[in-house]
Design a protein around this motif. Structure first.
Motif, short mmCIF file in Angstrom:
data_model
loop_
_atom_site.label_atom_id
_atom_site.label_comp_id
_atom_site.label_asym_id
_atom_site.label_seq_id
_atom_site.Cartn_x
_atom_site.Cartn_y
_atom_site.Cartn_z
N ASN A 155 10.64 11.30 5.72
CA ASN A 155 10.74 12.21 4.59
C ASN A 155 9.58 11.89 3.65
O ASN A 155 9.54 10.81 3.04
CB ASN A 155 12.09 12.04 3.87
N ASP A 156 8.63 12.80 3.55
CA ASP A 156 7.46 12.58 2.70
C ASP A 156 7.74 12.86 1.24
O ASP A 156 6.92 12.57 0.37
CB ASP A 156 6.30 13.47 3.17
N LYS A 157 8.91 13.46 0.95
CA LYS A 157 9.27 13.80 -0.43
C LYS A 157 10.67 13.31 -0.73
O LYS A 157 11.54 14.07 -1.17
CB LYS A 157 9.18 15.31 -0.64
N LEU A 158 10.89 12.04 -0.49
CA LEU A 158 12.23 11.48 -0.71
C LEU A 158 12.64 11.62 -2.16
O LEU A 158 13.71 12.13 -2.47
CB LEU A 158 12.25 10.01 -0.26
N PHE A 159 11.79 11.17 -3.06
CA PHE A 159 11.96 11.38 -4.49
C PHE A 159 10.71 10.88 -5.20
O PHE A 159 10.05 9.94 -4.74
CB PHE A 159 13.21 10.68 -5.06
N ALA A 160 10.34 11.51 -6.29
CA ALA A 160 9.27 11.09 -7.21
C ALA A 160 8.12 10.37 -6.51
O ALA A 160 7.87 9.19 -6.73
CB ALA A 160 9.85 10.18 -8.30
N ASN A 161 7.42 11.11 -5.66
CA ASN A 161 6.22 10.61 -4.99
C ASN A 161 6.49 9.58 -3.89
O ASN A 161 5.55 9.02 -3.33
CB ASN A 161 5.23 10.00 -5.99
N PHE A 162 7.74 9.31 -3.61
CA PHE A 162 8.07 8.34 -2.57
C PHE A 162 8.33 9.06 -1.23
O PHE A 162 8.90 10.16 -1.20
CB PHE A 162 9.33 7.54 -2.94
N GLY A 163 7.93 8.40 -0.17
CA GLY A 163 8.22 8.88 1.17
C GLY A 163 8.43 7.70 2.11
O GLY A 163 8.13 6.55 1.76
N PHE A 164 8.95 7.97 3.29
CA PHE A 164 9.18 6.88 4.23
C PHE A 164 9.12 7.39 5.66
O PHE A 164 9.21 8.60 5.93
CB PHE A 164 10.55 6.22 3.98
N ASN A 165 8.98 6.47 6.57
CA ASN A 165 9.01 6.77 8.01
C ASN A 165 9.60 5.57 8.74
O ASN A 165 9.16 4.44 8.51
CB ASN A 165 7.61 7.09 8.54
N ALA B 4 8.60 0.50 10.36
CA ALA B 4 8.99 1.20 9.13
C ALA B 4 7.82 1.22 8.15
O ALA B 4 6.97 0.31 8.15
CB ALA B 4 10.20 0.52 8.47
N GLN B 5 7.78 2.27 7.32
CA GLN B 5 6.70 2.41 6.35
C GLN B 5 7.20 3.14 5.11
O GLN B 5 7.97 4.10 5.21
CB GLN B 5 5.53 3.18 6.96
N LEU B 6 6.77 2.68 3.92
CA LEU B 6 7.05 3.34 2.65
C LEU B 6 5.73 3.84 2.07
O LEU B 6 4.71 3.14 2.10
CB LEU B 6 7.70 2.36 1.66
N ASN B 7 5.76 5.06 1.53
CA ASN B 7 4.58 5.65 0.89
C ASN B 7 4.87 5.94 -0.58
O ASN B 7 5.97 6.40 -0.93
CB ASN B 7 4.19 6.97 1.56
N TYR B 8 3.89 5.68 -1.41
CA TYR B 8 4.03 6.02 -2.83
C TYR B 8 2.74 6.69 -3.28
O TYR B 8 1.66 6.09 -3.25
CB TYR B 8 4.29 4.78 -3.68
N GLY B 9 2.85 7.96 -3.65
CA GLY B 9 1.69 8.70 -4.10
C GLY B 9 1.43 8.48 -5.59
O GLY B 9 2.36 8.44 -6.40
N ILE B 10 0.16 8.32 -5.94
CA ILE B 10 -0.24 8.13 -7.34
C ILE B 10 -1.19 9.28 -7.68
O ILE B 10 -2.41 9.18 -7.52
CB ILE B 10 -0.95 6.77 -7.56
N PRO B 11 -0.64 10.42 -8.14
CA PRO B 11 -1.47 11.62 -8.36
C PRO B 11 -2.62 11.41 -9.34
O PRO B 11 -3.71 11.93 -9.13
CB PRO B 11 -0.45 12.64 -8.91
N LYS B 12 -2.39 10.64 -10.41
CA LYS B 12 -3.46 10.45 -11.40
C LYS B 12 -4.67 9.76 -10.79
O LYS B 12 -5.80 9.98 -11.23
CB LYS B 12 -2.93 9.65 -12.59
N LEU B 13 -4.42 8.90 -9.82
CA LEU B 13 -5.52 8.18 -9.17
C LEU B 13 -5.92 8.81 -7.84
O LEU B 13 -6.76 8.27 -7.12
CB LEU B 13 -5.11 6.71 -8.94
N LYS B 14 -5.30 9.95 -7.53
CA LYS B 14 -5.58 10.64 -6.27
C LYS B 14 -5.53 9.67 -5.09
O LYS B 14 -6.42 9.61 -4.25
CB LYS B 14 -6.95 11.33 -6.31
N SER B 15 -4.45 8.89 -5.05
CA SER B 15 -4.36 7.85 -4.03
C SER B 15 -2.92 7.69 -3.53
O SER B 15 -1.97 8.21 -4.14
CB SER B 15 -4.88 6.52 -4.56
N THR B 16 -2.79 6.98 -2.43
CA THR B 16 -1.47 6.71 -1.84
C THR B 16 -1.38 5.23 -1.49
O THR B 16 -2.29 4.67 -0.84
CB THR B 16 -1.25 7.54 -0.56
#
Length: 269
Positions: A185-195, A223-235
């Motif tokens: 789920n790439d949109k689990l909540f508030a910029n978080f995702g997982f696989n 397993a992997q956790l993703n956290y998007g940081i829009p202000k820094l255009k980074s993940t």
């Protein structure tokens, strides 16, 4: 000792093993042991040929995305290896005149019996027609909101009658069964995702110029956790492979694979 002797003045390794076992069990029956020897009968390497048939289909049905594929290959002059044993003296032959103990063929028996030989692994082609076939099936679907489930199965079969060419090593090195399943789920909540994914393969025979042997079946959880940081255009990504921790092998001669952890920061300017 040179390559010419390895190709043209040697015996197959399997027949030398049979010769040694019979001679050890029947030390007074040298003719019986000699009858088990098979002279190497191979030529220099030539190109292999393959007739390949492939079929696949990708589509969607009631929310499912699926992919089906299959293949069937027919090989002639398949390229691989053969283990041979070349005596350090004498002439390799399958006929022996034991009334002439100093003859060159009989001298090869003396060389083999006293370990005066050298083993080689040659690149060559087999005269046996080889066939391989396999198929795969994959499916994915969004199961709830942005949760996506995926699974695939792959089957691979290699048909080679080893009894017709006992010393030849084809080196297919592929498990017959492989399974992988994942949920993400790439949109689990508030910029978080997982696989999370799990994969399994059946045991298989590994053949190479370095080593031969069985690779055990393995089950691996990643397993992997993703956290998007829009202000820094980074993940930011944090993950681990082989969460179960049991070491496994994919190649003989290489190190066992244990747990692996990683952290990465990806910037998209």
């Amino acid at each position: 000792m040179n390559g010419q002797k390895a190709y043209f003045n040697s015996y197959t390794a399997t027949s030398v093993q049979d010769f040694g076992a019979f001679a050890a069990a029947n030390p007074t029956n040298l003719p019986g042991a000699a009858a088990l020897l098979r002279k190497t009968n191979v030529g220099y390497v030539k190109p292999e040929t393959v007739k390949a048939f492939d079929l696949g289909y990708r589509g969607q049905l009631k929310g499912f995305s699926y992919d089906i594929n299959g293949y069937y290959n027919i090989y002639n002059d398949f390229l691989g290896n053969i283990n041979v044993v070349a005596p350090l003296y004498g002439t390799a032959s399958e006929t022996f005149d034991f009334t002439q103990p100093t003859s060159a063929p009989v001298q090869t028996l003396h060389a083999l019996a006293n370990s005066n030989f050298r083993a080689f692994q040659l690149y060559t082609n087999t005269d046996i027609e080889i066939k391989s076939l396999g198929f795969g099936f994959g499916v994915s679907r969004k199961v709830y909101k942005d949760f996506e489930f995926g699974a695939n199965y792959n089957y691979a079969q290699f048909d080679f009658d080893q009894s017709k060419d006992p010393s030849f090593e084809a080196g297919f090195n592929t498990p017959k069964h492989r399974v992988k399943a994942s949920i993400s789920n790439d949109k689990l909540f508030a910029n978080f995702g997982f696989n999370i994914s799990a994969r399994w393969n059946s045991e298989y025979m590994w053949e190479s110029t370095f080593a031969d042997g069985m690779i055990d079946e393995a089950t691996v959880l990643d397993a992997q956790l993703n956290y998007g940081i829009p202000k820094l255009k980074s993940t930011l990504k944090i993950g681990a492979a082989n969460l179960g921790g049991k070491e496994y092998q994919q190649v003989l001669g290489a190190g066992a694979i244990g747990q692996q952890y990683f952290v990465s920061w990806t910037i998209n300017p």
